[in-house]
Design an enzyme around this catalytic site. Structure first.
Site, PDB file in Angstrom:
ATOM      1  NE  ARG A   1       5.173  -9.205   6.658  1.00 35.23           N
ATOM      2  CZ  ARG A   1       6.196  -8.572   6.085  1.00 35.23           C
ATOM      3  NH1 ARG A   1       6.101  -8.168   4.821  1.00 35.23           N
ATOM      4  NH2 ARG A   1       7.308  -8.328   6.753  1.00 35.23           N
TER       5      ARG A   1
ATOM      6  N   PRO B   1       0.788  -1.227   0.000  1.00 37.24           N
ATOM      7  CG  PRO B   1      -0.861  -1.558   1.590  1.00 37.24           C
ATOM      8  CD  PRO B   1       0.471  -2.080   1.148  1.00 37.24           C
ATOM      9  CD  GLU B   2       4.838   2.901  -2.719  1.00 39.37           C
ATOM     10  OE1 GLU B   2       4.954   3.994  -3.299  1.00 39.37           O
ATOM     11  OE2 GLU B   2       5.664   1.986  -2.837  1.00 39.37           O
TER      12      GLU B   2
ATOM     13  CG  ASN C   1      11.357   1.122  -2.708  1.00 37.67           C
ATOM     14  OD1 ASN C   1      12.176   1.997  -2.968  1.00 37.67           O
ATOM     15  ND2 ASN C   1      11.647  -0.158  -2.787  1.00 37.67           N
TER      16      ASN C   1
ATOM     17  CE  LYS D   1       3.768   5.477   1.750  1.00 41.77           C
ATOM     18  NZ  LYS D   1       4.989   4.684   2.021  1.00 41.77           N
TER      19      LYS D   1
END
Length: 287
Positions: A135, A9-10, A195, A67
Site C-alpha cells: 500500500r 504494525p504496532e 488501536n 513504531k
C-alpha cells in the site's frame, strides 16, 4: 515456510521486525542493497543514497522507539523507517508472521521474489532482509542519527522499553480531557500503542475507553500501567503471533465483519468510535 497472522504494525510487530533484523544483520557487513525506486516510501531520499548508507558498512545497531525503527552502521548517519499500516520486514527463507493487511495473497511471486519489494539488504554471509509494502504507506528516510532525528525526538517514551513509573506515569494523563484511548494512542505522549493495543490494555484494566484521561484514580492509573506492561511483554515474547495470544484477550474478539463476535466470556462487546478509531469494549466491565 510457516506464516503466522498478526495485526497491522504496532509496537509488538515492530519489535518483532527489529529482532529479525538483529538476528540477520547485526554485527555483519552489508554486501548488497537493492532499493526499488518509490518517491512515496522513500520521499526525497534517492535510491543511491539509501543504498550508500548501508552497502559496504557493518550494522552496529538496530533500534526502535515506539513504531519507528532504525539501522545504524559504522558509517555516519542512520537509515530510519516506519512500517505504516502494511509494511513488513522479514528474513527471507525464515518463518514470518503475516499482517492482516496482507490478506491471503502469496508473499513472493512465482520466481521467489518478494511481492511489493521496497528494500532488500544482503549481509556478507548471505542473509537477506526484505522490506515490503503493497500500500506504499511505509516510510524510510536518512538522518544524521536516530538521536537527532526530529521525528524520533517528537515521540514520547517508549511504552515497552521506557514506560514511566508511579507519578511520572500518571502525569502523562492528568489534566487531559481527551478520551483515555485517544491519549494512549498519541505517540507524542507514549510511543508504540495503536488501536488494538489500546483496546486490549483498557479491557484488562477495566477502564472505559471514552473516559477523560485525567479522570482516572490513582488505582486506575496503576492498573493501566500494569496492563500496558503485561500486554506488551506478552505480545513481544510471543513474537506478535496472534495464534499464541491468550484465549481471553480481546484481540480474538474485537474485529468486525465475518470475524466479529458479539460476546466475550458471556459479556456484550460494544463497537463505537472513540478518538476517531473503531473501538471494541465491554460496558459491563469497563467503567
Amino acid at each position: 515456510l510457516p506464516v503466522y497472522d498478526s495485526a497491522m504494525p504496532e509496537l509488538p510487530e515492530v519489535e518483532t521486525a527489529c529482532r529479525v533484523m538483529r538476528r540477520a544483520l547485526l554485527g555483519k557487513r552489508v554486501a548488497e542493497v537493492e532499493v526499488v525506486p518509490d518517491t512515496i516510501v522513500f520521499g526525497g531520499a534517492p535510491p543511491e543514497a539509501i543504498a550508500g548508507a548501508l552497502k559496504g558498512h557493518s550494522v552496529v545497531d538496530v533500534g526502535r522507539r515506539g513504531k519507528t525503527w532504525w539501522l545504524t552502521t559504522d558509517a555516519p548517519g542512520a537509515v530510519i523507517g516506519h512500517l505504516g499500516m502494511s509494511g513488513w520486514i522479514r528474513h527471507l527463507g525464515q518463518p514470518t508472521i503475516r499482517l492482516k493487511e496482507h490478506g491471503d495473497a502469496p508473499l513472493d511471486d512465482p520466481n521467489g521474489r518478494p511481492r511489493f519489494l521496497k528494500l532488500l539488504i544482503t549481509a556478507e554471509d548471505g542473509c537477506r532482509v526484505a522490506l515490503t509494502d503493497g500500500r506504499r504507506l511505509a516510510r524510510v528516510w536518512i538522518a544524521e542519527s536516530a538521536e537527532k532525528d526530529r521525528k524520533i525526538k517528537a515521540l514520547g517514551p517508549d511504552a515497552y522499553d521506557a514506560l514511566p513509573n508511579g507519578e511520572a506515569f500518571a502525569r502523562l494523563f492528568k489534566a487531559r480531557k481527551a478520551p483515555i484511548k485517544a491519549i494512549l494512542m498519541d505517540q507524542k505522549i507514549l510511543a508504540g500503542i495503536g488501536n488494538w493495543l489500546a483496546d486490549e490494555v483498557l479491557y484488562h484494566a477495566r477502564i472505559a475507553p471514552a473516559r477523560e484521561a485525567g479522570s482516572l484514580s490513582a488505582k486506575e492509573y496503576a492498573a493501566l500501567r500494569e496492563q500496558i506492561e503485561v500486554v506488551l511483554r506478552t505480545a513481544v515474547e510471543l513474537g506478535a503471533d496472534e495464534h499464541k495470544y491468550p484465549k481471553g484477550w480481546m484481540f480474538h474478539f474485537r474485529w468486525g465483519g465475518s470475524r466479529g463476535h458479539e460476546m466475550i466470556e458471556g459479556r456484550e462487546i460494544r463497537r463505537e468510535q472513540v478518538g476517531g478509531r473503531t473501538t471494541a469494549w465491554v460496558p459491563s466491565l469497563q467503567k
